[in-house]
Enzyme design. Structure first.
Site, short mmCIF file in Angstrom:
data_model
loop_
_atom_site.label_atom_id
_atom_site.label_comp_id
_atom_site.label_asym_id
_atom_site.label_seq_id
_atom_site.Cartn_x
_atom_site.Cartn_y
_atom_site.Cartn_z
N ASP A 48 3.75 -12.34 9.28
CA ASP A 48 2.43 -11.76 9.00
C ASP A 48 1.47 -12.76 8.37
OD1 ASP A 48 3.62 -9.45 9.86
OD2 ASP A 48 3.25 -8.31 8.04
N HIS A 194 6.59 -13.51 6.10
CA HIS A 194 5.22 -14.02 6.03
C HIS A 194 5.21 -15.53 6.26
CE1 HIS A 194 4.83 -10.12 4.06
NE2 HIS A 194 3.53 -10.18 4.33
#
Length: 245
Positions: A48, A194
């Site tokens: 992400d 992430h």
């Protein structure tokens, strides 16, 4: 009398031979028709909040281990880093929509949610020529408005099924994140991480090395969902949404 017995036996043998010759081809066709992850041990790695400063380093690691992943991109970062975005696409990875500026959509009115989704769809298409089919709401926070809007854009909601929780600052340690990823990895999971977290990128070689030895195939989310009947706007895989940043 002997001839009468011999003819049926010959016919039976011919049929058996014919079956043995065609059976492997038929079996191959059947296997080829099955979705990849029905016959392979798959896991979908997702990242992400990019593109960001560690994107190229992450792409190099994925390439080394022949791993495909799904990147849920923030629209304003795509605008700021078009070359990094193109690098993700040319690496054969999947691009997903993670809104324009990572606002929690449950705090917004319908029109604002629509703009967050549309602007990101548009910039990813303009930058890469690819239109995302996957969407991840920031924080995993969704509602009926999000469902309606994502359905309009033919997007599937993908909150993820497991997370390393690298969005928690106290967890940002390479050894911890390596162990965490290996603990939660399982067949058909969608793992949330992430690409903006340096320690996540640094932990990935050890994670991929170990999971490769366990026989995992690293696939995009769309590959993982292949063969399922998918309805735009709905959440997949079909289970409780995962909370995450």
């Amino acid at each position: 009398m002997a001839l009468h017995r011999f003819v049926p036996l010959a016919a039976i043998c011919a049929l058996a031979l014919s079956a043995s010759l065609t059976s492997p081809a038929q079996a191959h066709q059947q296997r080829a028709a099955e979705p990849y992850c029905v016959t392979h041990k798959c896991i979908a790695l997702t990242f992400d909040d990019g593109p960001a400063e560690y994107t190229n380093a992450l792409l190099k690691v994925l390439k080394k281990y022949k791993a495909k992943a799904t990147f849920f991109l923030i629209g304003n970062r795509v605008k700021k880093h078009p070359k990094l975005t193109k690098n993700i696409a040319t690496g054969g990875h999947e691009l997903g929509n993670h809104t324009w500026d990572h606002k929690y959509l449950t705090d917004l009115e319908y029109k604002a949610i629509y703009d967050e989704v549309k602007k990101t769809q548009d910039i990813i298409k303009k930058t890469t020529g690819k239109t995302p089919v996957l969407f991840r709401a920031p924080g995993g926070l969704t509602n009926d408005g999000v469902r309606t809007i994502t359905a309009k854009f033919k997007l599937l909601q993908i909150p993820g099924t497991v997370s390393t929780q690298d969005y928690i600052k106290d967890y940002r340690d390479v050894e911890f994140l390596t162990g965490r990823a290996l603990d939660i990895a399982d067949q058909d999971e969608v793992m949330l991480m992430h690409e903006t977290v340096k320690q996540t990128v640094e932990s990935l070689p050890a994670v991929l090395e170990d999971l490769t030895s366990q026989g995992y195939s690293f696939v995009t989310v769309s590959k993982l969902l292949e063969g399922q009947e998918l309805i735009p706007g709905e959440i997949y895989p079909e289970q409780l949404p995962l909370s995450g940043d």
